[in-house]
Design a protein around this motif. Structure first.
Motif, PDB file in Angstrom:
ATOM      1  N   TYR B  37      30.133  53.124  39.127  1.00 43.33           N
ATOM      2  CA  TYR B  37      31.577  53.247  39.245  1.00 43.33           C
ATOM      3  C   TYR B  37      32.210  51.948  38.767  1.00 43.33           C
ATOM      4  O   TYR B  37      31.647  50.870  38.924  1.00 43.33           O
ATOM      5  N   GLN B  39      35.706  49.558  39.061  1.00 44.35           N
ATOM      6  CA  GLN B  39      36.926  49.292  39.804  1.00 44.35           C
ATOM      7  C   GLN B  39      37.723  48.227  39.056  1.00 44.35           C
ATOM      8  O   GLN B  39      37.478  47.039  39.196  1.00 44.35           O
ATOM      9  N   SER B  42      43.427  47.183  38.994  1.00 47.40           N
ATOM     10  CA  SER B  42      44.411  48.062  39.645  1.00 47.40           C
ATOM     11  C   SER B  42      43.857  48.700  40.918  1.00 47.40           C
ATOM     12  O   SER B  42      44.628  49.226  41.730  1.00 47.40           O
ATOM     13  N   GLY B  43      42.544  48.667  41.101  1.00 48.19           N
ATOM     14  CA  GLY B  43      41.970  49.020  42.397  1.00 48.19           C
ATOM     15  C   GLY B  43      41.316  50.377  42.530  1.00 48.19           C
ATOM     16  O   GLY B  43      40.578  50.593  43.487  1.00 48.19           O
ATOM     17  N   GLU B  44      41.573  51.304  41.639  1.00 48.18           N
ATOM     18  CA  GLU B  44      40.969  52.624  41.830  1.00 48.18           C
ATOM     19  C   GLU B  44      39.484  52.578  41.486  1.00 48.18           C
ATOM     20  O   GLU B  44      39.030  51.696  40.769  1.00 48.18           O
ATOM     21  N   LEU B  45      38.741  53.527  41.981  1.00 44.84           N
ATOM     22  CA  LEU B  45      37.299  53.624  41.722  1.00 44.84           C
ATOM     23  C   LEU B  45      37.068  54.763  40.737  1.00 44.84           C
ATOM     24  O   LEU B  45      37.336  55.922  41.041  1.00 44.84           O
ATOM     25  N   PHE B  47      34.613  56.977  38.346  1.00 42.81           N
ATOM     26  CA  PHE B  47      33.244  57.443  38.130  1.00 42.81           C
ATOM     27  C   PHE B  47      32.870  57.261  36.666  1.00 42.81           C
ATOM     28  O   PHE B  47      33.626  57.642  35.768  1.00 42.81           O
ATOM     29  N   PHE B  91      30.199  49.014  40.422  1.00 42.88           N
ATOM     30  CA  PHE B  91      29.351  49.349  41.566  1.00 42.88           C
ATOM     31  C   PHE B  91      28.277  50.335  41.150  1.00 42.88           C
ATOM     32  O   PHE B  91      28.556  51.323  40.466  1.00 42.88           O
ATOM     33  N   ARG B 110      31.185  41.560  39.586  1.00 45.75           N
ATOM     34  CA  ARG B 110      32.501  41.323  38.965  1.00 45.75           C
ATOM     35  C   ARG B 110      32.280  40.839  37.541  1.00 45.75           C
ATOM     36  O   ARG B 110      31.682  39.783  37.318  1.00 45.75           O
TER      37      ARG B 110
END
Lengths: 116, 115
Positions: B37, B39, B42-45, B47, B91, B110
């Motif tokens: 995944y 990220q 902007s924070g969204e996860l 797929f 991730f 990161r």
């Protein structure tokens, strides 16, 4: 159309308050989750529901109570908020068996909770 | 027990460099699924890919490629000719049948791509 939607996206509240985060999925999935992401970005499962039945309940304070009125909704209610509850809470869903998207977890956009 | 390790906490590369993100997993199950995944800031996860334990074929999607090796319990992710938009936390995740519907995530890597 948003597949997994959660509201509110941002929430700032005082210690001691009670708050809820709502989640809905329109993917037809049978399993929904709440994950917590802390300031170090660790993603940890809190709860999982399969067809409205609780199947995973991690070591989470009793102040956190999930509610699943139907398999498309999983809400999170938090009582007596504490400073340490500040985090990003992600709702997610998956389909257990079969299909092109089977066994894949899809996330909402996250709810940023700040307790002051 | 399920476990996912991403040993690289942070990686910085210059645009157009290739970069590989490592993922090592632990499971006792013979049937399991592996995921990556993304990220972004902007924070969204988001797929990226799913692999099941019976399919060890490597996969390529544009500049992204994944190398799944059961012998070393690894599922590494390579970005070729990296771009600034690739900057994100990545991730790796595992789901097996030993623990119901739980998806276990690694701590994330990161990636910073500098112009």
């Amino acid at each position: 159309d948003t597949a997994v939607s959660q509201t509110p996206k941002y929430l700032v509240t005082q210690m001691g308050n009670d708050k809820s985060i709502k989640c809905e999925q329109n993917l037809g999935h049978d399993t929904m989750y709440w994950y917590k992401q802390d300031s170090k970005k660790f993603l940890k499962i809190m709860f999982s529901y399969n067809n409205k039945e609780l199947i995973i309940n991690e070591t989470v304070p009793n102040r956190f109570s999930p509610k699943s009125p139907d398999k498309a909704h999983l809400n999170l209610h938090i009582n007596s908020l504490e400073l340490g509850d500040s985090a990003v809470y992600f709702c997610a869903s998956s389909q257990t068996l079969g299909g092109a998207s089977g066994n894949t977890i899809y996330f909402g956009e996250g709810s940023w909770l700040t307790v002051v | 027990a399920q476990k996912v390790t991403q040993a690289q906490t942070e990686i910085s590369v210059v645009e157009k460099e290739d970069v590989t993100l490592d993922c090592v997993y632990e499971t006792r199950d013979t049937t399991y699924y592996l995921f990556w995944y993304k990220q972004p800031p902007s924070g969204e996860l988001v797929f990226l890919i799913r692999r099941n334990s019976f399919d060890e074929q490597n996969e390529i999607s544009g500049r992204y490629s994944w190398n799944f090796q059961k012998s070393t319990s690894s599922f590494n992710f390579t970005i070729t000719a990296s771009q600034v938009v690739d900057s994100a936390v990545y991730f790796c995740a595992l789901r097996d049948d030993n623990y119901g519907q739980n998806f276990v995530f690694g701590p994330g890597t990161r990636l910073s791509v500098l112009p």
